[in-house]
Motif scaffolding. Structure first.
Motif, mmCIF file in Angstrom:
data_model
loop_
_atom_site.group_PDB
_atom_site.id
_atom_site.type_symbol
_atom_site.label_atom_id
_atom_site.label_comp_id
_atom_site.label_asym_id
_atom_site.label_seq_id
_atom_site.Cartn_x
_atom_site.Cartn_y
_atom_site.Cartn_z
ATOM 1 N N HIS A 56 6.373 44.422 15.242
ATOM 2 C CA HIS A 56 7.767 44.637 15.662
ATOM 3 C C HIS A 56 7.925 46.119 15.936
ATOM 4 C CE1 HIS A 56 7.808 45.487 11.390
ATOM 5 N NE2 HIS A 56 8.973 46.095 11.494
ATOM 6 N N HIS A 58 9.900 48.686 14.937
ATOM 7 C CA HIS A 58 10.451 49.757 14.105
ATOM 8 C C HIS A 58 9.507 50.956 14.165
ATOM 9 C CE1 HIS A 58 12.867 46.516 11.826
ATOM 10 N NE2 HIS A 58 13.576 47.048 12.812
ATOM 11 N N HIS A 61 5.900 51.290 12.950
ATOM 12 C CA HIS A 61 4.904 50.343 13.468
ATOM 13 C C HIS A 61 4.470 50.698 14.892
ATOM 14 C CE1 HIS A 61 5.546 47.477 10.097
ATOM 15 N NE2 HIS A 61 6.655 48.196 10.020
ATOM 16 N N HIS A 148 13.262 39.662 10.378
ATOM 17 C CA HIS A 148 13.279 41.081 10.007
ATOM 18 C C HIS A 148 13.805 41.881 11.204
ATOM 19 C CE1 HIS A 148 12.131 44.930 8.382
ATOM 20 N NE2 HIS A 148 11.388 45.176 9.437
ATOM 21 N N ASP A 166 6.689 43.200 8.550
ATOM 22 C CA ASP A 166 7.655 43.434 7.465
ATOM 23 C C ASP A 166 8.386 42.162 7.042
ATOM 24 O OD1 ASP A 166 6.927 46.063 7.527
ATOM 25 O OD2 ASP A 166 8.807 46.812 8.374
HETATM 26 ZN ZN LIG Z 1 10.269 46.969 10.018
#
Ligand SMILES: [Zn+2]
Length: 224
Positions: A56, A58, A61, A148, A166
């Motif tokens: 994902h 964020h 990452h 998430h 996550d």
């Molecule tokens: Zn995350």
């Protein structure tokens, strides 16, 4: 399966090697040296890595995605709902769902603002359907597991090993033991995604933050 882990800032990158080699996630921005040194330490030639799966988008990452892509020539795989975050190098943070999450987020929010994330072009943009990793020499697939974040995906190997980003967190300062994440966009969607993975027969869970754990240890936390 030959599995290696490289800690790149606060995030973990997993390198899965079977017939082919893939990378899961790309760590915190401005920590690329940790990745390249880590690769050297484990004796992996960057050109072996054929795909970078971004669980994902964020910041912790996608941080080194562009630099790792340039170094390896690997294809970057992302889910379509988060493609823009990756390609614009945006700083995305999910809302907190626990009291501790709120306290921790205040710290993270101010800390992460100092980062600049290099935009990275995606090569393979996934929808909501499963995506086989056969073309990369890996026995397994990518599964859409939102909750998430809207475009969260997981790598699920035929062996039952699941790399979930996550969807779970394991250990301080985030959680005590394997648990649901302290940050999530939609917790009920996240739990549905867990049902999907458990129904697929996943056995061992590899979170981006914390140590791997058997899914059995975690099922009671879900209260599905
Ligand atoms: Zn995350």
């Amino acid at each position: 399966m030959d599995l290696q882990t490289i800690k790149v800032g606060v995030g973990k990158c997993y390198i899965i090697k079977q017939e082919g080699t893939i990378l899961v996630d790309s760590g915190t921005p401005e920590e690329f040296n940790k990745f390249s040194e880590g690769l050297k330490d484990i004796g992996i030639n960057p050109k072996e890595i054929k795909a970078i799966v971004i669980t994902h988008c964020h910041w912790d990452h996608i941080g080194c995605a562009k630099k790792i892509k340039d170094m390896t020539g690997a294809k970057v795989i992302v889910q379509k709902y988060e493609k823009n975050i990756l390609e614009k190098g945006e700083l995305a943070m999910p809302p907190s769902v626990t009291r501790w999450g709120k306290i921790f987020a205040a710290f993270l929010n101010s800390w992460s603002k100092k980062f600049s994330i290099e935009p990275c072009e995606a090569d393979i943009v996934l929808g909501e359907e499963d995506y086989s990793l056969e073309e990369f020499g890996i026995k397994g697939k990518i599964v859409f597991t939102p909750g998430h974040s809207p475009g969260s995906i997981s790598v699920v190997l035929d062996s039952g090993d699941a790399f979930v980003g996550d969807m779970a967190m394991n250990g301080l300062p985030l959680t005590i033991g394997p648990n649901l994440p302290i940050f999530a966009e939609d917790m009920s969607l996240l739990k549905n995604s867990w049902t999907k993975l458990i129904d697929m027969g996943v056995k061992n869970i590899y979170p981006a933050h914390g140590k791997p754990f058997p899914v059995e240890k975690f099922k009671k936390k879900l209260v599905l």
